[in-house]
Design a protein around this motif. Structure first.
Motif, PDB file in Angstrom:
ATOM      1  N   ASP A 137       0.836  -1.196   0.000  1.00 41.25           N
ATOM      2  CA  ASP A 137       0.000   0.000   0.000  1.00 41.25           C
ATOM      3  C   ASP A 137       0.871   1.246   0.000  1.00 41.25           C
ATOM      4  N   SER A 138       1.084   1.825  -1.164  1.00 41.97           N
ATOM      5  CA  SER A 138       1.947   3.007  -1.294  1.00 41.97           C
ATOM      6  C   SER A 138       1.306   4.269  -0.731  1.00 41.97           C
ATOM      7  N   ALA A 171      -5.790   2.867   3.631  1.00 40.67           N
ATOM      8  CA  ALA A 171      -5.740   1.414   3.453  1.00 40.67           C
ATOM      9  C   ALA A 171      -7.077   0.880   2.942  1.00 40.67           C
ATOM     10  N   MET A 172      -8.182   1.465   3.387  1.00 41.40           N
ATOM     11  CA  MET A 172      -9.497   1.064   2.889  1.00 41.40           C
ATOM     12  C   MET A 172      -9.612   1.341   1.397  1.00 41.40           C
ATOM     13  N   ALA A 173      -9.047   2.477   0.976  1.00 46.05           N
ATOM     14  CA  ALA A 173      -9.052   2.812  -0.450  1.00 46.05           C
ATOM     15  C   ALA A 173      -8.247   1.785  -1.236  1.00 46.05           C
ATOM     16  N   TYR A 174      -7.109   1.374  -0.687  1.00 48.37           N
ATOM     17  CA  TYR A 174      -6.278   0.364  -1.360  1.00 48.37           C
ATOM     18  C   TYR A 174      -7.027  -0.960  -1.494  1.00 48.37           C
ATOM     19  N   ILE A 175      -7.650  -1.412  -0.409  1.00 46.69           N
ATOM     20  CA  ILE A 175      -8.354  -2.702  -0.433  1.00 46.69           C
ATOM     21  C   ILE A 175      -9.550  -2.650  -1.382  1.00 46.69           C
ATOM     22  N   SER A 176     -10.239  -1.521  -1.410  1.00 43.10           N
ATOM     23  CA  SER A 176     -11.399  -1.408  -2.306  1.00 43.10           C
ATOM     24  C   SER A 176     -10.987  -1.559  -3.767  1.00 43.10           C
ATOM     25  N   THR A 210     -19.630  -0.807  -0.991  1.00 43.21           N
ATOM     26  CA  THR A 210     -20.417   0.360  -1.377  1.00 43.21           C
ATOM     27  C   THR A 210     -19.613   1.634  -1.182  1.00 43.21           C
ATOM     28  N   LYS A 211     -18.959   1.725   0.005  1.00 49.42           N
ATOM     29  CA  LYS A 211     -18.142   2.906   0.297  1.00 49.42           C
ATOM     30  C   LYS A 211     -17.364   2.670   1.587  1.00 49.42           C
ATOM     31  N   TYR A 212     -16.356   3.487   1.793  1.00 51.18           N
ATOM     32  CA  TYR A 212     -15.707   3.596   3.088  1.00 51.18           C
ATOM     33  C   TYR A 212     -15.886   5.048   3.512  1.00 51.18           C
TER      34      TYR A 212
END
Length: 332
Positions: free
Chosen positions: A172-173, A186-191, A223-225
């Motif tokens: 995760d950069s 990190a949530m953005a990376y996983i999504s 759906t979203k974070y």
């Protein structure tokens, strides 16, 4: 008169010798319990001095707790041979104030007309994985994020799976590996990329080359974070949706927590990410008042706090717990 003075001096010497022998025994037992070994005599002496200072701090605080003047107790845990400066410098969380990459993360304000349960504990649902240990890597942000995904995935699918913190640390950069990070990043990376199972990408307690394999990753109908402002919104989201990550200040007092409802000292800015898995209320007989608290899962192993958990005072934004709360929405 001289005999009386001599007797007082001798009594003081004897008390000092007995105290020293007692601390010697305590020091030896503590080192054995926590498998502590030091490379040099200088290091051992330095750690012993720090340990003794911690010992006196813990004894003094616990005396206050026994008198009903504190709602929690401290422990001579595995951090006891560190100085207060070392304990408070273990930063692994980058607050929203320092992050510019998540300006577009939505803020979710829940309806205040909903009636929430008096208490919630997602551990009862069997959708909270075991307490883990981040070790010396400043990867609390990865553990907090992965824990949220593990629970929400289980709530939706009824399948409890452990996911890989190491993937986030290595790949995760948007975060800074063992030097800290932000769960929303990190949530953005996983999504976008999904996440591999822990058994396929094991934790190493250090930053390694990225070994992410897309074909082995679990993806989510996300759906979203989102960010949750305020403790009322946190309680509503927790009650109806599931656990969330939060940023808190892991102060010197916090790191020595043993049990009870923590309401100790905090420094101004959150430096540690953890997971809120529940809340409740407890009556304090000494103060004759009800105390609201959060149930918080840490990532310092089961030998810290209450089997890896801490109860933190609720509805007072203790240690900035309501400043950086975030969660996810999933569909089946």
């Amino acid at each position: 008169m001289h005999l009386e003075k001599l007797a007082l001096v001798l009594s003081a010497v004897i008390a000092c010798v007995l105290s020293s022998k007692f601390l010697d025994q305590e020091w030896k037992a503590w080192k054995n319990k926590h498998d502590k070994e030091y490379n040099t005599l200088h290091d051992a002496m330095f750690r012993r001095k720090a340990w003794e200072a911690t010992w006196h701090k813990v004894q003094k605080h616990n005396q206050l707790a026994e008198q009903g003047l504190s709602t929690y107790r401290m422990a001579m845990n595995k951090f006891a041979d560190m100085t207060p400066e070392e304990r408070t410098s273990r930063k692994c969380f980058l607050s929203n104030k320092k992050s510019t990459s998540q300006k577009n993360v939505p803020v979710q304000v829940s309806s205040t007309t909903l009636n929430i349960p008096e208490s919630v504990d997602w551990r009862d649902s069997k959708c909270v994985t075991r307490v883990k240990d981040q070790g010396f890597c400043g990867s609390c942000w990865a553990f907090a994020t992965v824990g949220v995904f593990e629970s929400h995935h289980c709530i939706k699918t009824k399948e409890l799976v452990e996911f890989s913190e190491q993937q986030l640390v290595d790949c995760d950069s948007g975060n800074d590996a063992c030097c800290g990070g932000l769960p929303e990043n990190a949530m953005a990376y996983i999504s976008k990329h999904g996440i591999m199972k822990a058994k396929d990408y094991e934790y190493a307690d250090k930053h390694l080359a990225c070994s992410y394999k897309p074909d082995n990753a679990v993806t989510f109908n996300l759906t979203k974070y989102y960010i949750l402002p305020g403790e009322e919104n946190m309680a509503l989201s927790l009650a109806f949706d599931g656990p969330m990550s939060v940023g808190i200040d892991a102060s010197d007092d916090f790191q020595l927590y043993r049990d009870g409802i923590y309401d100790g000292e905090c420094t101004p800015e959150p430096n540690h990410a953890v997971i809120v898995v529940g809340y409740g209320t407890e009556h304090d007989e000494d103060a004759d008042e009800d105390i609201d608290y959060w149930i918080v899962r840490n990532s310092w192993g089961e030998d810290w706090g209450e089997n890896g958990y801490v109860k933190m005072r609720r509805n007072v934004n203790l240690c900035g717990i309501a400043t950086d709360a975030s969660s996810v929405d999933m569909t089946r």
